[in-house]
Scaffold this motif. Structure first.
Motif, mmCIF file in Angstrom:
data_model
loop_
_atom_site.group_PDB
_atom_site.id
_atom_site.type_symbol
_atom_site.label_atom_id
_atom_site.label_comp_id
_atom_site.label_asym_id
_atom_site.label_seq_id
_atom_site.Cartn_x
_atom_site.Cartn_y
_atom_site.Cartn_z
ATOM 1 N N ALA A 638 16.087 7.170 -39.397
ATOM 2 C CA ALA A 638 15.084 7.253 -40.269
ATOM 3 C C ALA A 638 15.317 6.477 -41.400
ATOM 4 N N PRO A 639 15.345 5.006 -41.744
ATOM 5 C CA PRO A 639 15.802 4.434 -42.899
ATOM 6 C C PRO A 639 15.332 4.820 -44.143
ATOM 7 N N ALA A 640 14.037 5.341 -44.037
ATOM 8 C CA ALA A 640 13.375 5.666 -45.291
ATOM 9 C C ALA A 640 13.659 6.964 -45.847
ATOM 10 N N THR A 641 14.170 7.795 -45.244
ATOM 11 C CA THR A 641 14.273 9.398 -45.473
ATOM 12 C C THR A 641 15.848 9.626 -45.232
ATOM 13 N N TRP A 642 16.934 8.923 -44.875
ATOM 14 C CA TRP A 642 18.351 9.702 -44.540
ATOM 15 C C TRP A 642 19.001 10.106 -45.898
ATOM 16 N N ARG A 643 18.643 9.351 -47.042
ATOM 17 C CA ARG A 643 19.233 9.827 -48.083
ATOM 18 C C ARG A 643 18.832 11.044 -48.607
ATOM 19 N N ARG A 644 17.559 11.406 -48.379
ATOM 20 C CA ARG A 644 16.871 12.611 -48.944
ATOM 21 C C ARG A 644 17.345 13.718 -47.805
ATOM 22 N N ARG A 694 28.431 11.636 -51.365
ATOM 23 C CA ARG A 694 28.494 10.181 -52.099
ATOM 24 C C ARG A 694 27.363 9.269 -51.630
ATOM 25 N N ALA A 695 27.130 9.363 -50.106
ATOM 26 C CA ALA A 695 26.185 8.404 -49.906
ATOM 27 C C ALA A 695 24.675 8.736 -50.298
ATOM 28 N N VAL A 696 24.636 9.889 -50.827
ATOM 29 C CA VAL A 696 23.173 10.099 -51.278
ATOM 30 C C VAL A 696 23.049 9.075 -52.433
ATOM 31 N N ASP A 697 23.849 8.749 -53.310
ATOM 32 C CA ASP A 697 23.535 8.079 -54.487
ATOM 33 C C ASP A 697 23.506 6.480 -53.874
ATOM 34 N N THR A 698 22.281 5.994 -54.536
ATOM 35 C CA THR A 698 21.822 4.638 -54.362
ATOM 36 C C THR A 698 22.849 3.471 -54.736
ATOM 37 N N GLU A 699 23.774 3.985 -55.745
ATOM 38 C CA GLU A 699 24.646 2.944 -56.189
ATOM 39 C C GLU A 699 26.139 3.244 -55.309
ATOM 40 N N TRP A 700 25.892 3.837 -54.369
ATOM 41 C CA TRP A 700 27.201 3.817 -53.405
ATOM 42 C C TRP A 700 27.075 2.850 -52.157
ATOM 43 N N THR A 701 27.697 2.018 -52.250
ATOM 44 C CA THR A 701 27.667 0.929 -50.828
ATOM 45 C C THR A 701 28.886 0.757 -50.380
ATOM 46 N N PRO A 702 29.123 0.440 -48.945
ATOM 47 C CA PRO A 702 30.331 0.233 -48.352
ATOM 48 C C PRO A 702 30.935 -1.084 -48.414
ATOM 49 N N THR A 703 32.144 -1.494 -48.384
ATOM 50 C CA THR A 703 32.840 -2.711 -48.698
ATOM 51 C C THR A 703 33.940 -2.567 -47.678
ATOM 52 N N TYR A 704 34.565 -4.020 -47.645
ATOM 53 C CA TYR A 704 35.789 -4.078 -47.039
ATOM 54 C C TYR A 704 36.765 -4.982 -47.852
ATOM 55 N N ALA A 734 24.367 0.143 -45.624
ATOM 56 C CA ALA A 734 24.913 1.521 -45.789
ATOM 57 C C ALA A 734 24.570 2.414 -44.455
ATOM 58 N N PRO A 735 23.488 2.701 -44.226
ATOM 59 C CA PRO A 735 23.180 3.454 -42.973
ATOM 60 C C PRO A 735 23.993 2.880 -41.619
ATOM 61 N N TYR A 736 23.784 1.388 -41.629
ATOM 62 C CA TYR A 736 24.453 0.980 -40.364
ATOM 63 C C TYR A 736 26.047 1.277 -40.402
ATOM 64 N N TYR A 737 26.720 1.079 -41.588
ATOM 65 C CA TYR A 737 28.039 1.411 -41.721
ATOM 66 C C TYR A 737 28.412 2.778 -41.301
ATOM 67 N N LEU A 738 27.410 3.822 -42.076
ATOM 68 C CA LEU A 738 27.752 5.195 -41.573
ATOM 69 C C LEU A 738 27.567 5.378 -40.160
ATOM 70 N N ASP A 739 26.652 4.921 -39.395
ATOM 71 C CA ASP A 739 26.140 4.979 -37.975
ATOM 72 C C ASP A 739 27.407 4.924 -37.183
ATOM 73 N N VAL A 740 28.245 3.485 -37.568
ATOM 74 C CA VAL A 740 29.304 2.863 -36.670
ATOM 75 C C VAL A 740 30.426 4.063 -37.091
ATOM 76 N N LEU A 741 30.567 4.521 -38.229
ATOM 77 C CA LEU A 741 31.560 5.389 -38.632
ATOM 78 C C LEU A 741 31.528 6.684 -37.692
ATOM 79 N N PHE A 742 30.622 7.274 -37.982
ATOM 80 C CA PHE A 742 30.306 8.483 -37.288
ATOM 81 C C PHE A 742 30.142 8.341 -35.599
ATOM 82 N N ARG A 743 29.769 7.179 -35.250
ATOM 83 C CA ARG A 743 30.000 7.089 -33.734
ATOM 84 C C ARG A 743 31.386 6.849 -33.351
ATOM 85 N N SER A 744 32.205 5.992 -34.185
ATOM 86 C CA SER A 744 33.744 6.095 -33.633
ATOM 87 C C SER A 744 34.315 7.384 -33.545
#
Length: 755
Positions: A638-644, A694-704, A734-744
């Motif tokens: 749910a892209p709109a509510t996952w942070r909440r 930390r992912a709850v914060d909108t200023e948090w973004t993944p990087t490489y 950010a949700p795509y990155y977390l989904d791949v991380l959790f799946r792995s």
């Protein structure tokens, strides 16, 4: 008449080519040389023609239809309508050209430009009985996303009647689908025609008759700017392919003028005056270099055989090989080998020789069965064309009698009408180039005659092929060049050496409607070395070179020039066309370009963020089970509510928080993770519980690791715009990155549990 056929994509569309570029897809779309989507003019013309054939019988449009498209299977009756390739707007192409040729940062790969403007779609066949996908029917195809608008140039030989305009509007309005998979929701288009009246020729005023009567001929430079690919075919052994010459032959120009006289119903006396009589000579049009006409490279020019150098470098050619071939001292005493030049054309600019080359374009076409309306397996229906790329300029010349200014005026009128050059005009080749006639001159454009003193050596160079006959046997013989030059110069100079390269010349006789026999000829670039027996002024040299030698001179054969400065050494400099463009376009990015940058940034970030997530999961510690990890993946759907949801699990009301057992399972897993917070880069070892907090914060973004380098690698817009789009895309993924991380992590925990 000129105009544009506007193609608006109301849905994704696939205008396929016979073969895919790579194995990642089964069906690919047609691309231009930048990697941008395009629609072949042949395809558009076929769509309109099919719509015409599908009209009800009560629509009696045979006369206007044949006038527009020509009579089917009758090559003697060509239609007056020509449709070019449909391309993206000029603003998008300017940014794509800059991205492709820029110097810093490195040029964008063609595959990146392709991914920026294309998406993929997977399709499969359905079993009618079980309503399940059939086995081994999954296919991947590239499609052009909806919302793009392409424009194809339209040219008409003459003027359309009111009924023909109405018919064309009817055909464009009734054509609603194009491309492949129309029954699967692809290819919904809207066509419209926009007419733009403009002058096709810019012609300088001819020289007054009083200033022309001092010479037998005057030369007028003819600039040809291609608005569509042009196929000037040569000698091709393969019947299913054509390879264009790297220049526009005088015979092609002469044939285009003759065709214009036929189609415009002009005064029939013009055919006799301009074509049959041979009073007007059409010289070959060679590539333009900084507004000057390049000439064929003499065969006596050589470059050092050194892989570190190429013939565009200044140090590559220090001396004209005529010095060595003429028996003079070799400046290097034979210690270094020489080889022919790589470039076919050079232009002399301020004493320096600048190389020139024509850009070519390769296209694969597929012939379809007329009865079925599609290609048939087993038939020979694939053929390849290599044509001159559109957008280039070539400079030729017109040689006209000095006492016939009326011929120049008549030719000026014809060149103001759309003409077609070369072969396959119905397949969008050679469509209506723009002509510009320059001011009259005393010599062939591109030549520079200098005064020659008695005893000086000079070179006579062929600027076009020369068809010559032996005076004794009457047979075609390239080595008759020596006798022809001796006859022309008489006692003014003597021939010392001759350097000839032979070629085969063919042609087509328009009046006889048959091919001319292939004959041997002296190729352009052949050189005759001579020694002057008396002083030769520039006037004398212009007079000697004004008339060509040999046969078929009206088609531009037999032209030559005199060069005296090449015997003192060469100075080669790089062509400006070979220097990469570094300045970004001044025009702001269009919405289509911004969408392309978003699409490309999203694709590239998905690849690298997925790799970063997999590497992070591989180095995690404390894995116990996969059930709790699979549970935290749920809110990401749910892209709109996952942070909440994550906020409620970690710091919300007690009834919404995770149970202690699930919290302990997440706190036992630790990993080294790289992320951005308020634009600052962090690399820390965190527990999975802390990652959720930390992912709850909108200023948090993944990087490489190579984030900035990859952003520059796929930058096709200005730097500021690219950074903004890249930042927005990274935050959105950010949700795509977390989904791949959790799946792995879950897969690794499950694998270790089974062991």
């Amino acid at each position: 008449m000129r105009g544009y056929l506007v193609v608006e994509l109301l849905s994704d569309a696939c205008f396929s080519m016979p073969a895919a570029f790579d194995t990642a897809v089964d069906t690919d779309v047609v691309l231009d040389h930048f990697g941008l989507p395009m629609i072949s003019g042949k395809t558009l013309r076929g769509l309109l023609h099919d719509t015409l054939l599908s009209l009800p019988d009560e629509w009696d449009q045979n006369a206007d239809g044949m006038a527009l498209f020509g009579k089917e299977r009758d090559h003697s009756t060509a239609g007056i309508l020509r449709i070019g390739d449909a391309l993206l707007d000029s603003g998008v192409r300017q940014w794509a050209r800059w991205a492709h040729r820029r110097k810093n940062p490195a040029p964008v790969k063609r595959a990146y430009l392709r991914d920026a403007f294309l998406t993929r779609r997977k399709v499969t066949a359905i079993d009618r009985q079980s309503d399940a996908p059939k086995s081994e029917t999954l296919r991947v195809m590239r499609v052009v996303p909806k919302g793009l608008t392409l424009r194809a140039p339209i040219t008409v030989a003459g003027t359309l009647t009111e009924s023909q305009i109405r018919l064309l509007d009817l055909l464009t309005g009734c054509t609603r689908h194009a491309g492949l998979a129309r029954n699967r929701g692809l290819g919904h288009v809207r066509l419209s025609v926009m007419w733009d009246e403009m002058s096709d020729a810019e012609v300088a005023q001819p020289m007054p008759h009083s200033a022309m009567n001092s010479r037998e001929f005057i030369f007028l430079a003819l600039v040809v700017h291609l608005t569509a690919p042009c196929l000037i075919s040569g000698d091709d052994a393969d019947p299913n392919s054509r390879s264009s010459r790297p220049f526009i032959t005088g015979a092609a120009l002469r044939g285009a003028v003759a065709s214009a006289i036929e189609h415009t119903n002009a005064n029939r006396g013009l055919m006799q005056d301009l074509i049959v009589s041979g009073d007007i000579r059409f010289l070959n049009a060679y590539p333009a270099v900084d507004g000057l006409r390049a000439l064929p490279t003499p065969i006596t020019w050589r470059r050092y055989k050194d892989p570190r150098w190429n013939d565009a470098d200044r140090e590559a050619d220090g001396h004209d090989a005529v010095l060595m071939l003429a028996g003079m001292d070799d400046p290097d005493e034979g210690t270094r080998q020489l080889q022919p030049m790589d470039h076919h054309f050079f232009a002399s600019i301020s004493g320096r020789q600048r190389p020139a080359a024509a850009q070519m374009r390769q296209t694969i076409h597929q012939q379809r069965n007329r009865a079925r309306g599609a290609s048939v397996k087993g038939e020979t229906n694939i053929f390849a064309y290599e044509a001159l790329e559109e957008g280039q300029s070539f400079i030729g010349a017109l040689a006209a009698p000095a006492d016939r200014p009326d011929l120049v005026s008549s030719l000026q009128t014809l060149l103001s009408q759309p003409l077609w050059l070369g072969r396959s005009g119905r397949a969008s080749y050679g469509g209506a180039p723009i002509f510009k006639i320059g001011a009259p001159g005393e010599a062939e454009p591109g030549t520079n005659h200098k005064r020659i003193q008695t005893g000086d050596f000079f070179a006579v160079r062929l600027t076009s092929d020369a068809i010559l006959r032996d005076a004794v046997t009457g047979q075609h013989d390239p080595w008759s060049l020596r006798a022809a030059i001796e006859k022309r110069f008489g006692e003014r100079a003597i021939v010392t050496q001759v350097f000839i390269r032979s070629t085969v010349c063919t042609g087509y006789h328009r009046l006889w409607r048959s091919s001319l026999p292939a004959v041997r000829a002296a190729a352009a670039g052949s050189v005759v070395l001579m020694e002057a027996c008396e002083n030769l002024s520039t006037w004398d040299l212009s007079t000697l070179t004004a008339n060509p030698i040999g046969e078929r001179v009206a088609d531009g054969y037999g032209c030559f020039t005199v060069a005296s400065d090449s015997l003192n050494g060469l100075s080669i400099e790089r062509s400006r066309a070979e220097i990469s463009e570094t300045g970004a376009p001044s025009e702001p990015e269009s919405e289509a370009m911004l969408d392309a940058q978003r699409r490309l940034s999203d694709k590239r970030l998905r690849v690298f963020l997925a790799y970063e997530a997999i590497q992070t999961a591989a180095n995690a510690r404390g894995l116990q089970g996969s059930s709790v990890i699979q549970r935290v993946r749920g809110p990401l759907r749910a892209p709109a509510t996952w942070r909440r949801t994550y906020a409620d699990w970690t710091s919300g009301p007690a009834e919404h928080q995770l149970k202690p057992m699930a919290r302990e399972g997440l706190m036992s897993i630790s990993m080294e993770i790289r992320f951005l917070h308020h634009g600052k880069l962090y690399r820390e070892r965190l527990r999975l519980w802390d990652v959720l907090r930390r992912a709850v914060d909108t200023e948090w973004t993944p990087t490489y690791e190579f984030d900035e380098a990859e952003r520059q690698a796929c930058q096709i817009t200005s730097d500021n715009v690219s950074k903004q789009i890249w930042t927005e895309a990274r935050a959105a993924l950010a949700p795509y990155y977390l989904d791949v991380l959790f799946r792995s992590l879950a897969r690794r925990a499950q694998s270790e549990g089974e062991k």
